[in-house]
Design a protein around this motif. Structure first.
Motif, PDB file in Angstrom:
ATOM      1  N   SER A  37       9.016   2.713  -4.454  1.00  0.00           N
ATOM      2  CA  SER A  37       7.808   2.159  -5.072  1.00  0.00           C
ATOM      3  C   SER A  37       6.701   3.195  -5.202  1.00  0.00           C
ATOM      4  O   SER A  37       5.758   3.001  -5.951  1.00  0.00           O
ATOM      5  CB  SER A  37       7.293   0.976  -4.255  1.00  0.00           C
ATOM      6  N   GLU A  38       6.806   4.308  -4.454  1.00  0.00           N
ATOM      7  CA  GLU A  38       5.778   5.354  -4.434  1.00  0.00           C
ATOM      8  C   GLU A  38       4.411   4.761  -4.089  1.00  0.00           C
ATOM      9  O   GLU A  38       3.392   5.161  -4.633  1.00  0.00           O
ATOM     10  CB  GLU A  38       5.718   6.106  -5.766  1.00  0.00           C
ATOM     11  N   ASP A  39       4.411   3.804  -3.191  1.00  0.00           N
ATOM     12  CA  ASP A  39       3.184   3.149  -2.743  1.00  0.00           C
ATOM     13  C   ASP A  39       3.279   2.945  -1.228  1.00  0.00           C
ATOM     14  O   ASP A  39       3.604   1.863  -0.758  1.00  0.00           O
ATOM     15  CB  ASP A  39       3.006   1.821  -3.472  1.00  0.00           C
ATOM     16  N   SER A  41       1.973   4.819   2.920  1.00  0.00           N
ATOM     17  CA  SER A  41       1.074   5.683   3.674  1.00  0.00           C
ATOM     18  C   SER A  41       1.860   6.408   4.756  1.00  0.00           C
ATOM     19  O   SER A  41       2.731   5.824   5.391  1.00  0.00           O
ATOM     20  CB  SER A  41      -0.029   4.877   4.351  1.00  0.00           C
ATOM     21  N   ASP A  80      -2.220   8.710   1.827  1.00  0.00           N
ATOM     22  CA  ASP A  80      -2.022   7.443   1.130  1.00  0.00           C
ATOM     23  C   ASP A  80      -1.561   7.738  -0.287  1.00  0.00           C
ATOM     24  O   ASP A  80      -2.326   8.274  -1.094  1.00  0.00           O
ATOM     25  CB  ASP A  80      -3.310   6.618   1.105  1.00  0.00           C
ATOM     26  N   ARG A  82      -0.315   6.328  -3.830  1.00  0.00           N
ATOM     27  CA  ARG A  82      -0.287   5.178  -4.736  1.00  0.00           C
ATOM     28  C   ARG A  82       0.168   5.679  -6.094  1.00  0.00           C
ATOM     29  O   ARG A  82       0.256   6.874  -6.326  1.00  0.00           O
ATOM     30  CB  ARG A  82      -1.666   4.534  -4.827  1.00  0.00           C
ATOM     31  N   LYS A  83       0.443   4.765  -6.999  1.00  0.00           N
ATOM     32  CA  LYS A  83       0.922   5.162  -8.328  1.00  0.00           C
ATOM     33  C   LYS A  83      -0.067   6.074  -9.054  1.00  0.00           C
ATOM     34  O   LYS A  83       0.330   7.000  -9.735  1.00  0.00           O
ATOM     35  CB  LYS A  83       1.192   3.927  -9.186  1.00  0.00           C
ATOM     36  N   LYS A  85      -3.086   7.413  -7.502  1.00  0.00           N
ATOM     37  CA  LYS A  85      -4.028   8.129  -6.653  1.00  0.00           C
ATOM     38  C   LYS A  85      -3.337   8.611  -5.387  1.00  0.00           C
ATOM     39  O   LYS A  85      -2.509   7.923  -4.814  1.00  0.00           O
ATOM     40  CB  LYS A  85      -5.192   7.204  -6.306  1.00  0.00           C
ATOM     41  N   LYS A 173       3.627   0.484   4.756  1.00  0.00           N
ATOM     42  CA  LYS A 173       3.202  -0.047   3.470  1.00  0.00           C
ATOM     43  C   LYS A 173       1.688   0.079   3.345  1.00  0.00           C
ATOM     44  O   LYS A 173       0.956  -0.103   4.310  1.00  0.00           O
ATOM     45  CB  LYS A 173       3.613  -1.519   3.371  1.00  0.00           C
ATOM     46  N   ASN A 174       1.213   0.418   2.154  1.00  0.00           N
ATOM     47  CA  ASN A 174      -0.225   0.511   1.908  1.00  0.00           C
ATOM     48  C   ASN A 174      -0.876  -0.857   1.994  1.00  0.00           C
ATOM     49  O   ASN A 174      -0.287  -1.864   1.601  1.00  0.00           O
ATOM     50  CB  ASN A 174      -0.509   1.090   0.521  1.00  0.00           C
ATOM     51  N   GLU A 177      -6.067  -2.615  -1.597  1.00  0.00           N
ATOM     52  CA  GLU A 177      -7.454  -2.153  -1.702  1.00  0.00           C
ATOM     53  C   GLU A 177      -8.343  -3.281  -2.209  1.00  0.00           C
ATOM     54  O   GLU A 177      -7.959  -4.040  -3.104  1.00  0.00           O
ATOM     55  CB  GLU A 177      -7.548  -0.987  -2.689  1.00  0.00           C
TER      56      GLU A 177
END
Length: 181
Positions: A37-39, A41, A80, A82-83, A85, A173-174, A177
């Motif tokens: 998922s590239e999401d 931490s 962290d 995220r897609k 950032k 998992k992140n 936000e």
């Protein structure tokens, strides 16, 4: 003789008991989904500097151990991903070749990137290798995160103006936000 046998059995029991609780923290299927998922931490628990000046200073402190590993647990040092950032907040211990005098905010890895590429590959025994090439930072060239099937991770940062450093920790998992009003 019976005393030695009971000691050996006690030791074997403790070894088996300990290995039963040191199993994986993350389900391998969830780990694969998390990496794909590239999401996620990376939370740093320990830092391993390569500069021997830092290691010698650490060894000369009173009540210090003779290891070159710095304990970061309890701190909020992380990467962290995220897609859209990449946020990096990690300390740095070592030699900086192009220091900025008077600006202490650039002594560690603290940046947010929006221009980066992620490549993933799965190695032997379920280990993932995630390479993050950062394009909009002048100091960081590449971040390599090795994720093991139990959720533990090893991260190394290759920089343009610093000696390399590595971190041990785990991935998670992140968190979602919250939108800023």
């Amino acid at each position: 003789m019976k005393k030695y046998i009971s000691i050996i059995f006690t030791f074997a029991f403790l070894l088996i008991f300990h290995s039963g609780f040191s199993q994986s923290k993350v389900d391998p299927q969830n780990l694969t989904e998390l990496v794909n998922s590239e999401d996620f931490s990376f939370r740093a628990e320990r830092a391993t500097p390569t500069n021997y000046d830092v290691i010698n200073i650490m060894n000369s402190m009173p009540n210090s151990t003779s290891t070159r590993i710095l304990d970061l647990s309890g701190s909020n040092y992380s990467i962290d991903l995220r897609k859209d950032k990449l946020e990096v907040t990690l300390p740095y211990f070592g030699r900086v070749f192009n220091p900025t005098y008077g600006n202490t905010s650039q002594n560690s890895y603290r940046f947010t990137s929006k221009d980066f590429t992620v490549t993933k590959s799965q190695g032997k025994k379920g280990k993932w290798i995630v390479k993050i090439k950062v394009n909009d930072q002048s100091t960081v060239d590449e971040i390599i995160i090795e994720v093991f099937k139990n959720g533990k991770a090893y991260t190394s940062i290759r920089s343009n103006d610093r000696q390399p450093i590595s971190y041990d920790g785990f991935i998670s998992k992140n968190e979602v936000e919250k939108e800023k009003l």
